[in-house]
Design an enzyme around this catalytic site. Structure first.
Site: not given
Length: 787
Positions: A333, A533
């Site tokens: 990420d 996430d």
């Protein structure tokens, strides 16, 4: 809260995790291995002494008793394994012990008993040593807290602490729950959480995580979480699960046993059949008794878990470490993982007649009362540069517009410009620069007139470039960014880091799909920190959460949690995982290969049982000692800094922050040279830049050259490692000297000559570019070495 991740049907075979549960009980009492070792060693030595005294029958009896004593616990271990559905190699040991008793090879039996006891004792000692850090983590758990009620302070069980309670943390005490500091600042030792021994200071209002130790005076803490929801409780839950599942390499050992055991019996039977000698069959079984051999694999993996825990990396179990050791694809990420996750001031532009420092100080004066994340960044930047905000009155805030207040009798605002406001030329230039840099702009207006612009963005982590280089060295072949952010900033960071791919504007479902696609090609690691996430972390072969500031959901879904806010800890953990797995497989396969060779020699009569037992003893001890190498620090993984070098790094890193206003002054002076009507102001700006360069920047660069670089040379491998940076110092000094020469010429003439403008502008813009690049390179290559 951090808890075990449920199994996922999408995981590959061998990658599923068991349901959370208590760690397995030891196979037997802790005294059994030492007693077995003492008895078998005594019988072997006693029999040897009796044989030397020519008492052969007594010697055989002594060895036979030692062999018989070893058969009992060995049979118990085999039965216990069979009840669990495993037919381990201890079964070969029982057959060999029984065979030596049957054919009268008592010396060989005593040697096998000693081998069995030695291997078990070594393995138990290795397990105790390797799990020392995890046990210390559990022992560190706070049991009570001191709660303040009015003027009284009473100890209460940690389980009774509620959100909002005011607690007192005394000197040397463990912070019981997550909370915020109230009253005086707290000085904390967070080494249990982060692996870093240097104390850190938490100011009033800042968050403190449970498990840290108060290294200063007593302070008050406002609880923001209960015991079960606090950071340390979650880490403890992970630690308790760390031994609950055998690593895949251990299950691999069981698969080896599935064919190794029948092979051993078959070879022994064939040797007996062809030679007619039962002694040869026993000799084969003796050398095919690697009781501690396949235990070398878990010793190596548990040793790796111990090493990672010391670095502030909590690994859920040995399976996660083993998968990390063979990972080839890394997905990351952006926000909070490759970047800091919080905006920072990257530039300050001032209107003609204003200075950037004054703009930043006034903006912080108004914003110090705002809870907005950008306001916090502005206030922090001002204080880092020694610009203490003053008092503001009549402060108010309008959502989506900004904050307002009266400072020094003038109406001051920070935020967006009014729709009807007249935007001057300098402001349009600042606006364009913000668009090009992908930065947010907080405008400072005084009496509705724009006087400055503060640009903010979420910068790249200084440790990210080095971390990704080390990950590639450790075996990661493909690195891809998965982010929900816009494509432009994502591509910029991907270009800087040299990523293999970038996918932007992804939803959580898109991230999961991308993870599953990559898993179809190779073992895949996903790193993230946000709630969005968590599904992707759960879908990956190995999910890694940035747990220092990340969300609870991402930590719950992860296999590995980085408890310190540094992405390079993942590179450390990967290096340890690769090394531990390599040592585990090397120990298991190497030892079994040696055993197979010895079996062949015994089958043709080259190794009698007693000699074979001695040989097998040496093989087993060697592979276990080899597995213990995983406990040692890999000196090539991370440079080890001397305390003096680490202190220099922190000093010069702080100076970089202080020198940001110098970089801004250089750029502003260059911009003012383009203003045809501002000759007087332009010359004054250049004079100010020359003073800043002479008094602040050049002494800093000289100190780096003569103090920092020599201190880093032993760590980085010699002066060649800093040669490029030294050349940058020479170029900075050359450009600064050129600026000084222009100032001297202008002072002699009383004005900047037209013939000077082009060269002076080029010098200033060039100096600004070189300084930004040089600062970034030092921060990434040198400053990131220090915790």
């Amino acid at each position: 809260m951090i808890r075990a991740k449920p199994s996922d049907d999408t995981r590959r075979a061998g990658s599923q995790k068991p349901a959370p549960g208590p760690a397995p009980e030891p196979a037997g009492p802790s005294w059994l291995e030492p007693v077995l070792l003492a008895v078998t060693a005594s019988s072997l030595i006693g029999g040897g002494v009796l044989r030397l005294l020519d008492h052969s029958d007594a010697a055989d009896l002594c060895w036979a008793l030692g062999t018989a004593f070893a058969v009992v616990p060995a049979t118990g271990w085999v039965v216990a394994a069979l009840r669990r559905g495993h037919a381990g190699v201890d079964l070969v040991a029982v057959l060999a012990l029984g065979g030596t008793l049957a054919v009268g090879e008592y010396l060989a039996g005593a040697l096998i008993g000693l081998m069995l006891a030695t291997g078990r004792t070594l393995e138990a000692a290795a397990q105790r040593r390797a799990s020392h850090d995890l046990r210390a983590l559990l022992a560190h758990t706070p049991r009570t807290a001191r709660r303040r009620t009015g003027t009284a302070v009473r100890p209460v069980p940690v389980s009774e602490v509620a959100v909002g309670d005011l607690l007192v943390v005394g000197a040397g005490e463990v912070v019981p729950v997550d909370g915020q500091v109230t009253g005086p600042a707290a000085v904390l030792d967070e080494s249990v959480l982060t692996g870093e021994s240097a104390p850190v200071e938490r100011k009033p209002g800042q968050t403190v995580r449970s498990g840290a130790v108060n290294a200063g005076g007593a302070f008050d803490l406002r609880a923001t979480a209960t015991e079960q929801d606090s950071t340390y409780a979650g880490i403890v839950r992970l630690a308790r699960q760390a031994g609950a599942e055998a690593a895949p390499v251990v299950r691999l050992a069981d698969r080896y046993a599935a064919w190794f055991l029948p092979l051993s019996v078959a070879v022994a039977g064939l040797a007996w059949l062809l030679s007619g000698s039962a002694v040869r069959a026993v000799a084969v079984l003796v050398v095919a008794t690697p009781c501690p051999l396949l235990l070398a694999a878990p010793v190596a993996i548990v040793s790796g878990l111990s090493r990672t825990s010391r670095l502030g990396v909590v690994v859920r179990d040995g399976g996660a470490l083993e998968r990390l050791g063979r990972a080839r694809t890394l997905l990351l990420d952006k926000t909070g993982t490759l970047t800091g996750g919080r905006p920072r001031v990257v530039d300050v532009t001032a209107a003609p007649g204003w200075k950037p420092a004054e703009v930043l100080r006034l903006a912080a004066t108004v914003d110090q009362y705002s809870p907005h994340v950008l306001a916090h960044a502005i206030v922090d930047a001002a204080r880092e540069r020694g610009l203490e905000p003053s008092m503001a009155t009549d402060v108010s805030e309008e959502a989506g517009r900004g904050a307002y207040g009266v400072v020094g009798g003038r109406r001051t605002a920070v935020g967006r410009l009014e729709p009807a406001a007249v935007v001057p030329e300098w402001a349009r230039a600042a606006e364009n620069r913000a668009v090009l840099d992908g930065a947010a702009v907080a405008w400072l207006t005084v009496e509705s007139v724009p006087v400055g612009a503060v640009m903010l963005r979420d910068p790249l982590r200084h440790d990210a470039p080095r971390a990704l280089r080390r990950l590639r060295t450790a075996g990661i072949e493909r690195i891809v960014m998965l982010t929900g952010d816009r494509p432009e900033p994502a591509r910029e960071i991907a270009a800087v880091l040299g990523l293999d791919g970038v996918r932007a504007e992804l939803t959580p479902a898109d991230k999961v799909a991308a993870v599953r696609t990559e898993r179809g090609r190779a073992v895949t690691v996903m790193v993230g920190d946000g709630v969005n996430d968590a599904p992707a972390l759960a879908a990956a072969d190995v999910g890694v959460a940035m747990g220092a500031h990340g969300s609870t959901a991402s930590s719950e879904a992860a296999d590995i949690v980085l408890t310190t806010d540094r992405v390079d800890r993942l590179a450390d953990a990967t290096s340890i995982a690769v090394r531990s797995r390599r040592i585990a497989v090397q120990s298991a396969l190497g030892g079994m290969l040696l055993s197979l060779v010895a079996m062949g020699a015994a089958a043709v009569g080259l190794l009698p049982p007693a000699v074979g037992a001695l040989l097998q003893e040496g093989i087993d001890v060697a592979v276990i000692l080899n597995a213990l190498r995983a406990l040692r620090v890999d000196q090539g993984a991370r440079p080890v800094l001397e305390p003096a070098a680490e202190a220099l790094i922190h000093r010069f890193a702080a100076e970089h922050e202080d020198l940001q206003d110098v970089l801004q002054a250089v750029r502003d002076a260059a911009a003012r040279l383009s203003d045809p009507g501002g000759d007087g102001q332009a010359l004054e700006s250049v004079r100010e830049v020359n003073r800043l360069l002479t008094e602040r920047l050049l002494p800093h660069e000289s100190a780096e050259e003569h103090q920092l670089y020599p201190a880093l040379e032993p760590v980085l491998g010699g002066p060649e490692a800093t040669a490029t940076m030294s050349r940058a110092h020479a170029e900075i000094e050359r450009l600064a000297g050129r600026v000084a020469a222009h100032v001297s010429l202008a002072d002699a003439q009383g004005v900047l000559g037209p013939e000077q403008l082009e060269d002076l502008r080029a010098c200033l813009y060039g100096l600004h570019t070189v300084l930004r690049l040089h600062f970034t390179q030092e921060e990434e290559n040198y400053f990131s070495l220090a915790p």
